[in-house]
Design an enzyme around this catalytic site. Structure first.
Site, mmCIF file in Angstrom:
data_model
loop_
_atom_site.group_PDB
_atom_site.id
_atom_site.type_symbol
_atom_site.label_atom_id
_atom_site.label_comp_id
_atom_site.label_asym_id
_atom_site.label_seq_id
_atom_site.Cartn_x
_atom_site.Cartn_y
_atom_site.Cartn_z
ATOM 1 N N ASP A 1 8.094 -3.572 -6.220
ATOM 2 C CA ASP A 1 6.973 -3.922 -5.354
ATOM 3 C C ASP A 1 5.752 -3.222 -5.943
ATOM 4 O O ASP A 1 5.882 -2.311 -6.762
ATOM 5 C CB ASP A 1 7.260 -3.445 -3.924
ATOM 6 C CG ASP A 1 6.133 -3.760 -2.965
ATOM 7 O OD1 ASP A 1 5.479 -4.801 -3.151
ATOM 8 O OD2 ASP A 1 5.890 -2.957 -2.048
ATOM 9 N N ASP B 1 2.339 -2.419 -3.942
ATOM 10 C CA ASP B 1 1.620 -1.551 -3.012
ATOM 11 C C ASP B 1 2.545 -0.494 -2.422
ATOM 12 O O ASP B 1 3.582 -0.800 -1.851
ATOM 13 C CB ASP B 1 0.997 -2.384 -1.896
ATOM 14 C CG ASP B 1 -0.026 -3.370 -2.439
ATOM 15 O OD1 ASP B 1 -0.895 -2.947 -3.214
ATOM 16 O OD2 ASP B 1 0.072 -4.570 -2.105
#
Length: 577
Positions: free
Chosen positions: A101, A103
């Site tokens: 991922d 963020d």
């Protein structure tokens, strides 16, 4: 009852008897908690695999960076704050693709600036778009107040922290703490345990949610203290819904992302180890991919900053060089829905310079009407990565030629959006990033003596209570002369006073310990003596967990991660440490 020693195996080591510890290089300076990392070294020193050591080596504050595992200084000792902890065995030799991922995983945001920015933007939306009183604009945000793992009761305006059994141990109405009696009255009388899930509750399981949780608590207090300033039909549930709407508006209109794009170094931590980490994984023969809910324009800005220090307005403009570190990038993935293979979301290829979307047939470019040949985006030899938007996990597996879900390791920060669905629905192997873990293990070490004292106090309290019960039983059912009876009654009275004193000291000591972790919510991974609900989720759904994604660089890409042994209560008190 299963004692959860595995999911925080470090705790066993932190409370070893002194004879099983060594204190090395105890001269002045910053100490770091380290574990021996190879059995050969441990046998040579006569220690077990649970040895804790202190060593004055470089820290993150201006000293040398942690060694890469294959370097001359790597593969020996790893600061416990940078260790990877294992819940379920994971042999990296079975992993052919590692995904990330973006963020709060690759990009670690600075809470004091980024969350404050999100808070201020949300308040403005509430006032100017949703009609809330203008005095909200004078409010300030305490970014240290909320923690992950809390649950918001939307209907009652309460913020809850509960243990692994879903018993509410800490509860606030706005910023007012509920008494034990109030907690029992509201949450402790149901014969069937509440699930504490949507739609009546909201889970604060991502760092992005801390600002909205704090704002919700402020609004609850404001409504209680100023009932005439909030419309009567706006209850606590409506206020939470409005906060969520305001947050979504900030994301949709680009308010937050435009500010981050202007000064990424103000909102995102620089991490020079990200590129070496991804290179190491690729050099080991594995594919790498990025799956993020952020759209392409923002993703490109953040990844340029992380992988090369490039910024939109800096001397070195953004480019697409960072794509060489990935095989596939999927933006706008709409996780957790992305993890459902039956999701019928179209997969579009992104034209890098313009950001325009190109129709694909499961990743294959499609010809336009009247054009017999599909337009394939131009890409150079060293930038073979393709960038997409949307789609589902089936598309990703096809693009990477993945035959089995268990061949994928996915690293994320969000229990629900990244870890739970990818693990539960797909069977992906998972690693959860928990930045708070660094402080947690550091304090566990500092408070080890205090926690031992608490264990002794608990044992003393239980021993005194047993004596009270025995004497009380004898007084009730045995034929005792008056003199002995009076002596026993006096002894019971003394024991009750002693028990109450020990109990009070224990409660005070425990309260002081918890406040060291957080002034309001205590230890992230504990609630009282039980694992917190957040810790329980970490154990259930994360195969591995660690404080920073870059910690992977400290371990061999071929490592076989193994969990520590589980202990049940009857074993824990019988097996010597």
């Amino acid at each position: 009852m299963l004692l959860n020693k595995r999911h925080f195996s470090l705790c066993v080591s932190l409370f070893l008897p002194c004879a099983q510890r060594q204190l090395l290089n105890s001269s002045a300076g910053t100490s770091r908690i380290c574990f021996k990392s190879s059995m050969e070294e441990q046998r040579a020193s006569g220690l077990t695999d649970r040895v804790v050591q202190f060593q004055n080596v470089g820290s993150r504050d201006g000293c040398e960076a942690p060694h890469k595992w294959s370097s001359s200084g790597g593969g020996k000792k790893i600061d416990v704050r940078n260790q990877i902890f294992c819940n379920r065995s994971l042999n990296m030799k079975n992993i052919i693709a590692v995904g990330f991922d973006m963020d709060y995983t690759l990009a670690q945001y600075k809470s004091e600036t980024f969350e404050s920015l999100a808070y201020e933007g949300t308040v403005r939306k509430l006032v100017y778009d949703l009609g809330y009183p203008r005095e909200l604009l004078e409010w300030t945000f305490d970014w240290n107040y909320m923690v992950r793992g809390l649950v918001l009761d939307k209907k009652k305006g309460n913020i809850l922290k509960m243990d692994r059994h879903k018993y509410v141990k800490v509860a606030y109405h706005g910023f007012k703490e509920l008494s034990k009696e109030e907690k029992v009255d509201v949450y402790g009388t149901s014969l069937v345990r509440d699930s504490f899930d949507e739609p009546d509750y909201a889970l604060i399981d991502t760092l992005f949610s801390l600002a909205e949780a704090y704002l919700f608590a402020q609004l609850v207090d404001f409504k209680d203290n100023n009932p005439d300033k909030i419309l009567k039909d706006v209850d606590y549930g409506r206020m939470y819904k409005d906060v969520r709407s305001a947050v979504d508006m900030c994301h949709r209109d680009g308010t937050l992302k435009q500010m981050v794009a202007k000064e990424p170094n103000k909102y995102i931590n620089e991490d020079a180890t990200i590129v070496p980490l991804i290179k190491m994984i690729r050099d080991s023969g594995r594919s790498t991919f990025l799956v993020t809910n952020s759209l392409w324009d923002y993703t490109n800005i953040v990844m340029n900053f992380l992988c090369g220090g490039r910024t939109v307005h800096g001397p070195d403009p953004c480019n697409f060089d960072w794509l060489q570190y990935f095989d596939v990038v999927i933006t706008g993935s709409a996780k957790p829905g992305f993890f459902h293979e039956e999701s019928r979301v179209n997969l579009f290829e992104v034209e890098l310079k313009s950001g325009m979307l190109i129709n694909t047939d499961n990743g294959t470019p499609m010809a336009q009407i009247g054009d017999p040949s599909p337009k394939i985006p131009m890409k150079s030899k060293d930038k073979a990565c393709r960038v997409f938007q949307g789609g589902n996990v089936g598309h990703l597996h096809s693009l990477l030629s993945i035959q089995s879900s268990s061949q994928v390791l996915y690293v994320g920060d969000h229990i629900y959006g990244d870890i739970l669905r990818s693990k539960k629905v797909l069977g992906w192997r998972t690693m959860l990033v928990v930045p708070e873990l660094e402080k947690e293990v550091e304090l566990l070490w500092e408070l080890r003596d205090a926690r031992k004292e608490q264990i002794l106090m608990r044992n003393e309290r239980d021993s005194v209570e047993d004596k009270i019960h025995r004497l009380s039983w004898s007084l009730k059912f045995e034929d005792i002369n008056e003199k002995d009876k009076q002596e026993m009654l006096s002894a019971v009275k003394d024991l009750v006073c002693k028990r109450d004193e020990v109990r009070l000291n224990l409660q005070e000591a425990q309260r002081d310990s918890h406040k060291k972790f957080h002034k309001v919510w205590g230890q992230l991974m504990k609630t009282g003596y039980q694992s917190s609900r957040f810790a329980h989720q970490v154990e259930r759904f994360a195969c591995l967990y660690t404080s920073q994604v870059s910690n992977l660089r400290l371990y061999s890409p071929e490592k076989y991660y193994k969990p520590s042994e589980d202990f049940m209560s009857h074993e824990f008190h019988l097996l010597p440490l």
